[in-house]
Scaffold this motif. Structure first.
Motif, mmCIF file in Angstrom:
data_model
loop_
_atom_site.group_PDB
_atom_site.id
_atom_site.type_symbol
_atom_site.label_atom_id
_atom_site.label_comp_id
_atom_site.label_asym_id
_atom_site.label_seq_id
_atom_site.Cartn_x
_atom_site.Cartn_y
_atom_site.Cartn_z
ATOM 1 N N ASP A 234 -14.774 -1.282 -1.591
ATOM 2 C CA ASP A 234 -15.034 -1.492 -0.160
ATOM 3 C C ASP A 234 -14.767 -3.866 -0.908
ATOM 4 O OD1 ASP A 234 -14.845 0.121 1.326
ATOM 5 O OD2 ASP A 234 -17.534 -0.031 -0.056
ATOM 6 N N ARG A 254 -3.182 -7.843 -2.778
ATOM 7 C CA ARG A 254 -2.206 -7.546 -1.290
ATOM 8 C C ARG A 254 -0.965 -7.185 -1.628
ATOM 9 N NH1 ARG A 254 -1.419 -13.190 0.450
ATOM 10 N NH2 ARG A 254 0.618 -13.090 -0.898
ATOM 11 N N TYR A 257 -0.341 -3.700 -2.591
ATOM 12 C CA TYR A 257 -0.616 -2.490 -1.011
ATOM 13 C C TYR A 257 0.783 -2.625 -0.010
ATOM 14 C CZ TYR A 257 -2.094 -2.328 3.940
ATOM 15 O OH TYR A 257 -3.078 -2.077 5.303
ATOM 16 N N GLU A 258 1.612 -4.064 0.159
ATOM 17 C CA GLU A 258 2.537 -4.394 1.237
ATOM 18 C C GLU A 258 3.628 -3.873 0.618
ATOM 19 O OE1 GLU A 258 2.907 -8.895 0.523
ATOM 20 O OE2 GLU A 258 1.147 -8.887 3.131
ATOM 21 N N ASP A 263 -3.452 2.035 -1.098
ATOM 22 C CA ASP A 263 -3.076 2.346 0.379
ATOM 23 C C ASP A 263 -4.031 1.391 1.588
ATOM 24 O OD1 ASP A 263 -1.180 4.583 1.017
ATOM 25 O OD2 ASP A 263 -3.463 5.852 -0.105
ATOM 26 N N GLU A 264 -4.385 0.420 0.723
ATOM 27 C CA GLU A 264 -6.216 -0.205 1.433
ATOM 28 C C GLU A 264 -6.176 -1.243 0.350
ATOM 29 O OE1 GLU A 264 -9.830 1.380 2.318
ATOM 30 O OE2 GLU A 264 -9.509 2.721 -0.006
ATOM 31 N N THR A 265 -6.357 -2.312 0.425
ATOM 32 C CA THR A 265 -7.353 -4.112 -0.320
ATOM 33 C C THR A 265 -8.701 -4.105 0.029
ATOM 34 O OG1 THR A 265 -6.439 -5.123 1.987
ATOM 35 C CG2 THR A 265 -5.519 -4.976 0.088
ATOM 36 N N LYS A 267 -11.775 -6.389 0.354
ATOM 37 C CA LYS A 267 -12.511 -8.198 0.599
ATOM 38 C C LYS A 267 -12.919 -8.429 -0.791
ATOM 39 C CE LYS A 267 -14.864 -5.359 3.381
ATOM 40 N NZ LYS A 267 -16.614 -4.777 4.429
ATOM 41 N N SER A 318 -8.583 -11.598 3.414
ATOM 42 C CA SER A 318 -9.221 -10.555 3.282
ATOM 43 C C SER A 318 -10.212 -9.933 4.017
ATOM 44 C CB SER A 318 -9.323 -10.240 1.547
ATOM 45 O OG SER A 318 -10.847 -10.916 1.712
#
Length: 415
Positions: A234, A254, A257-258, A263-265, A267, A318
């Motif tokens: 997280d 990032r 992810y892109e 599947d997620e990034t 914070k 983020s």
């Protein structure tokens, strides 16, 4: 030269673009070093070229060569940087009261995350036929550049503040660099290094203004994305000095992810010392930004960060934030990390642990969230602070009675 995957260098302030094959440090449309440049890529080309398995096996950061802004025919100047361990840290999790893992980038060749950036910039310098390497440093970048300059067979001339820890200066001296201790602050040493770069034409590694430095640092984000694939934290926590490390970590994560590799990034949580808080103050729109830096964490003791824009971009994009920790909290975290998990961090490397504790106390991080903290430098970089954090050895006589006085009760209770 052939860098088809690198499209341009773009000013972070005005958007002006420049040829990535030239030596340029900042956008000339802005006074001083405010016009920081960003390397822009053609990700279709990168995606076509990147053919490595995302299996968590990372021998070095050059696994991600397809992402790095180096020419196709450049020979990497490398000491096998990157590929550092990601540790499950259950004892630390119990100590802090949150699920936390630690990536120990103090295990890089010269003991610091900066080796990732230095390898890229020295590779570029050699490929472009540069004769002399230089930078300003509080110690870690000096050691890193000196080591890679030695590897490349190039002379290295480094500017450090007079108060830089002697332990950190031993490294660049052993590597054969000329170490010039400036009677002044890091920012004054930095300004002098920029004047010298202009006057003598030496190739400058300064991470804040050399646009390719952040690109090397972003391999830590690529690695973390690969290493946590399927279990992205997280929160991803970095200490902040000039601001380029946290941005590099974010940019790399990032990108994966892109491109659809994760599947997620996470914070981003940026941690600064109370005595060097300029990025934090800017991010939170404080009116009074103190440009004087004073903290035991010398690696992040920066009064005038040059990459504030990029650091704040990482925090904002983020959905993260920043906070401040005291020197006492940093030293306590250094001791906690070492005694709980056997990971030896210099103060700047331990600052993220102090930041996690404070973020939990302030409700920024919830106890049911997961955290990953990045240690950026090895503890032997600053043994003086380590002794301050841990205390001195107990003095005893060469007599069993002295040991018995300390631990005799334990022996009797176990029999």
């Amino acid at each position: 030269m052939a860098m088809e995957h690198v499209t341009t260098l773009e000013c972070t302030l005005c958007g002006e673009t420049y040829d990535p094959d030239q030596i340029i440090y900042t956008c000339p449309n802005h006074e001083g070093v405010k016009g920081i440049l960003e390397v822009q890529y053609d990700y279709d080309i990168i995606n076509d070229r990147f053919d490595q398995p995302l299996d968590g096996v990372i021998d070095s950061q050059w696994k991600y060569r397809a992402f790095l802004p180096v020419d196709d025919d450049a020979d990497p100047i490398t000491l096998n940087e990157g590929g550092t361990d990601l540790f499950d840290t259950p004892n630390l999790s119990d100590e802090l009261g949150v699920d936390i893992r630690v990536k120990d980038d103090g295990r890089n060749p010269t003991g610091v995350l900066k080796d990732r950036a230095t390898s890229v910039s020295v590779t570029k310098a050699v490929h472009m036929g540069q004769d002399v390497l230089t930078c300003a440093s509080t110690g870690n970048a000096a050691a890193s550049l000196a080591g890679y300059a030695a590897r490349a067979g190039l002379p290295c001339r480094i500017f450090v503040p007079g108060a830089a820890p002697e332990g950190k200066l031993a490294q660049p001296l052993v590597y054969g660099a000329d170490v010039l201790a400036v009677d002044g602050s890091y920012d004054e040493a930095y300004d002098l290094s920029m004047e010298v770069t202009e006057e003598f034409g030496w190739y400058n590694r300064n991470a804040a203004i050399n646009p390719f430095q952040v690109e090397g640092k972003r391999t830590v984000g690529l690695e973390l994305a690969e290493q946590t694939k399927g279990d992205v934290p997280d929160w991803l926590v970095f200490s902040m000095g000039d601001g380029c490390t946290i941005y590099g970590g974010w940019k790399g994560f990032r990108e994966f992810y892109e491109l659809g590799f994760v599947d997620e990034t996470p914070k981003m949580l940026g941690v600064q010392a109370e005595g060097a808080s300029a990025i934090h103050d800017t991010f939170h729109d404080h009116d009074d930004i103190d440009e004087v830096a004073e903290t035991v964490a010398d690696s992040i003791s920066v009064g005038r960060p040059r990459n504030t824009v990029k650091a704040c971009k990482a925090l904002e994009e983020s959905g993260g934030t920043s906070l401040l920790v005291s020197d006492d909290e940093i030293l306590a975290a250094e001791k906690t990390l070492g005694s709980a998990e056997g990971i030896y961090a210099e103060p700047a490397g331990a600052a993220p642990i102090a930041g996690v504790q404070k973020a939990l106390d302030q409700g920024i991080i919830e106890s049911d969230e997961s955290v990953l903290a990045v240690v950026t430098g090895y503890g032997l970089k600053d043994t003086k602070s380590a002794m301050e954090a841990s205390g001195k050895p107990q003095r005893i006589q060469p007599d069993l009675a002295d040991v018995n006085a300390l631990y005799g009760d334990e022996r009797s209770s176990s029999q």
